[in-house]
Design a protein around this motif. Structure first.
Motif, short mmCIF file in Angstrom:
data_model
loop_
_atom_site.label_atom_id
_atom_site.label_comp_id
_atom_site.label_asym_id
_atom_site.label_seq_id
_atom_site.Cartn_x
_atom_site.Cartn_y
_atom_site.Cartn_z
N PRO A 1 18.80 30.44 -7.21
CA PRO A 1 20.13 30.82 -7.68
C PRO A 1 21.01 29.59 -7.89
CG PRO A 1 19.97 31.19 -5.33
CD PRO A 1 18.60 30.76 -5.78
N LEU A 2 21.85 29.65 -8.92
CA LEU A 2 22.74 28.56 -9.28
C LEU A 2 24.19 29.02 -9.13
CD1 LEU A 2 20.84 27.47 -12.52
CD2 LEU A 2 20.79 26.31 -10.30
N GLY A 3 25.08 28.04 -9.01
CA GLY A 3 26.49 28.35 -8.87
C GLY A 3 26.87 28.71 -7.45
N ARG A 4 28.14 28.86 -7.22
CA ARG A 4 28.66 29.20 -5.90
C ARG A 4 28.78 30.72 -5.75
NH1 ARG A 4 31.40 24.87 -3.37
NH2 ARG A 4 31.53 22.99 -4.67
N PRO A 5 28.36 31.27 -4.63
CA PRO A 5 28.55 32.71 -4.41
C PRO A 5 30.04 33.04 -4.38
CG PRO A 5 27.03 31.77 -2.79
CD PRO A 5 27.67 30.61 -3.50
N THR A 6 30.38 34.24 -4.75
CA THR A 6 31.77 34.68 -4.68
C THR A 6 32.22 34.75 -3.22
OG1 THR A 6 31.40 36.04 -6.64
CG2 THR A 6 33.39 36.47 -5.39
N GLU A 7 33.40 34.22 -2.94
CA GLU A 7 33.94 34.24 -1.58
C GLU A 7 34.63 35.59 -1.35
OE1 GLU A 7 36.40 30.83 -0.99
OE2 GLU A 7 34.80 29.41 -1.47
N LEU A 8 33.98 36.44 -0.60
CA LEU A 8 34.44 37.82 -0.42
C LEU A 8 34.95 38.13 0.98
CD1 LEU A 8 31.56 39.59 -2.38
CD2 LEU A 8 33.85 39.04 -3.22
N GLU A 9 34.88 37.17 1.87
CA GLU A 9 35.29 37.42 3.25
C GLU A 9 36.80 37.51 3.39
OE1 GLU A 9 33.32 37.96 5.76
OE2 GLU A 9 31.38 37.47 4.85
N GLY A 10 37.24 38.39 4.28
CA GLY A 10 38.64 38.42 4.67
C GLY A 10 39.53 39.36 3.87
N TYR A 11 38.96 40.18 3.02
CA TYR A 11 39.76 41.10 2.21
C TYR A 11 39.62 42.53 2.72
CZ TYR A 11 39.99 37.07 -0.86
OH TYR A 11 40.19 35.81 -1.36
N ASP B 1 22.11 22.77 -18.62
CA ASP B 1 21.23 22.40 -17.50
C ASP B 1 21.56 23.11 -16.19
OD1 ASP B 1 23.52 20.24 -17.57
OD2 ASP B 1 22.73 20.22 -15.53
N GLY B 2 22.79 23.54 -16.01
CA GLY B 2 23.16 24.28 -14.80
C GLY B 2 23.33 23.42 -13.57
N THR B 3 23.37 22.10 -13.73
CA THR B 3 23.51 21.21 -12.58
C THR B 3 24.72 20.30 -12.67
OG1 THR B 3 22.13 19.46 -13.56
CG2 THR B 3 21.00 21.19 -12.31
N GLY B 4 25.55 20.46 -13.69
CA GLY B 4 26.74 19.63 -13.84
C GLY B 4 26.51 18.34 -14.57
N MET B 5 25.30 18.12 -15.09
CA MET B 5 24.97 16.84 -15.74
C MET B 5 25.39 16.79 -17.20
SD MET B 5 21.24 16.04 -14.08
CE MET B 5 21.09 14.48 -14.95
N CYS B 6 25.24 17.92 -17.92
CA CYS B 6 25.47 17.87 -19.37
C CYS B 6 26.95 17.99 -19.73
CB CYS B 6 24.67 18.96 -20.08
SG CYS B 6 25.34 20.64 -19.88
N GLY B 7 27.73 18.66 -18.91
CA GLY B 7 29.15 18.82 -19.18
C GLY B 7 29.48 19.89 -20.21
N GLY B 8 28.45 20.60 -20.68
CA GLY B 8 28.69 21.60 -21.71
C GLY B 8 29.54 22.77 -21.25
N CYS B 9 29.54 23.07 -19.95
CA CYS B 9 30.25 24.24 -19.45
C CYS B 9 31.62 23.89 -18.88
CB CYS B 9 29.41 24.94 -18.38
SG CYS B 9 29.18 23.96 -16.86
N ARG B 10 32.15 22.75 -19.28
CA ARG B 10 33.43 22.34 -18.71
C ARG B 10 34.57 23.25 -19.15
NH1 ARG B 10 32.05 18.59 -22.53
NH2 ARG B 10 33.58 18.12 -24.19
N ILE B 11 35.47 23.50 -18.24
CA ILE B 11 36.67 24.29 -18.51
C ILE B 11 37.83 23.63 -17.80
CG2 ILE B 11 35.42 26.48 -18.76
CD1 ILE B 11 36.27 27.17 -15.93
N LYS B 12 39.03 24.01 -18.17
CA LYS B 12 40.23 23.46 -17.54
C LYS B 12 40.80 24.47 -16.55
CE LYS B 12 41.54 20.50 -21.43
NZ LYS B 12 42.58 20.24 -22.46
N VAL B 13 40.95 24.03 -15.32
CA VAL B 13 41.49 24.90 -14.26
C VAL B 13 42.58 24.12 -13.54
CG1 VAL B 13 40.97 26.26 -12.22
CG2 VAL B 13 39.22 25.96 -13.98
N GLY B 14 43.81 24.63 -13.59
CA GLY B 14 44.91 23.93 -12.95
C GLY B 14 45.12 22.54 -13.49
N GLY B 15 44.83 22.34 -14.79
CA GLY B 15 45.01 21.03 -15.40
C GLY B 15 43.87 20.06 -15.17
N GLU B 16 42.86 20.47 -14.40
CA GLU B 16 41.72 19.60 -14.11
C GLU B 16 40.47 20.14 -14.81
OE1 GLU B 16 41.19 19.33 -9.94
OE2 GLU B 16 43.14 18.40 -9.57
#
Length: 282
Positions: free
Chosen positions: A88-98, A217-232
């Protein structure tokens, strides 16, 4: 090679497929994704993990036939094999505490919303699911979502199922009626997620969205999936795919999503021609 052990149609353009992938099945969590390649000459595409069974060693994906690779994938049947299946790739959704969560899915985005709702339900969280479709003929996962939701609201743009309106209409109604959600999860087309985020920002409700940009690639190397979040600049594959919906630059994301439309169209036309179809460019 990864064997297909189950395949079923959810509607004319959306397919449920279960794959033998024991290592992924043991580690996968809600919100994560895989990258597959149908054959050795195929492109790599990301698909969200829609379900997993560690005991059986299987992983379920749900996909819509929207391009060359998904059309090719849909041509495979039970007993056939997929060349690569990584995750599995990516971070799991943080679901604790709701305590109470509204999960909002739009169209095929419900395939991603469903495992989120299921995970919350298994944690004992109260879950309302709002699912939106253009019409009743393309509804998917209604039974499955109903089994993990305290309340399921299915909306159609044309009202063909008796509930006319966008998902935001129902979400606003529930908030106005006093439903105190401490989290909203929105998954679907970018315009839908943006509309949900505009609503929840005004209501002061934390909102998580799942981003599915172009990915290689799914590993952060290609940069193709970049998005802007909070100006970063963030990479959906390693920093996401979940992000604070109130911080995402939706305009930039929608521009990037359309970059390769001409190439996608040509690839689709080539694939149809190889199948003996007729392409009308007139």
């Amino acid at each position: 090679m990864y064997k297909i052990v189950e395949k079923r149609r959810l509607n004319p353009s959306v397919t449920w497929m279960t794959i033998e992938a024991p290592l992924i099945a043991r580690k996968a969590k809600a919100g994560q994704f895989i990258i597959l390649r149908v054959d050795e000459t195929g492109e790599r595409i990301p698909l969200t993990v829609a379900g997993y069974d560690p005991d059986k060693g299987t992983v379920t994906i749900i996909f819509q036939k929207v391009g060359k690779t998904t059309m090719h994938l849909d041509e495979l049947e039970v007993g056939d094999f997929i060349q690569d299946f990584v995750g599995p790739l990516g971070r799991p959704t943080e679901l604790e505490g709701y305590q109470k969560v509204a999960v909002v899915g739009g169209g095929v985005g419900c395939a991603i919303a469903y495992p989120q709702a299921k995970a919350l339900h298994q944690m004992g969280v109260k879950v309302d699911v709002i699912a939106g479709f253009r019409n009743k003929d393309i509804l998917i996962l209604e039974k499955e979502m109903g089994e993990v939701a305290d309340h399921l609201y299915v909306m159609t743009d044309d009202g063909s199922n008796g509930n006319k309106g966008f998902v935001t209409v129902k979400l606003q109604e529930l908030i106005d009626a006093g439903e105190n959600y401490d989290l909203v999860i929105a998954i679907g087309p970018l315009p839908m997620m943006r509309a949900v985020c505009n609503l929840t920002k005004e209501a002061g409700i934390k909102t998580i969205i799942s981003m599915n940009p172009i990915m290689i690639d799914g590993t952060g190397m290609c940069g193709g999936c970049r998005i802007k979040v909070g100006g970063e600049t963030k990479f959906a594959c390693v920093d996401g795919p979940d992000f604070d919906g109130h911080q995402v630059d939706f305009e930039d994301a929608m521009r990037r999503l359309s970059i390769y439309k001409p190439q996608e169209k040509r690839a689709m036309e080539d694939h149809i021609c190889k199948l003996g179809g007729i392409v009308n460019n007139g």
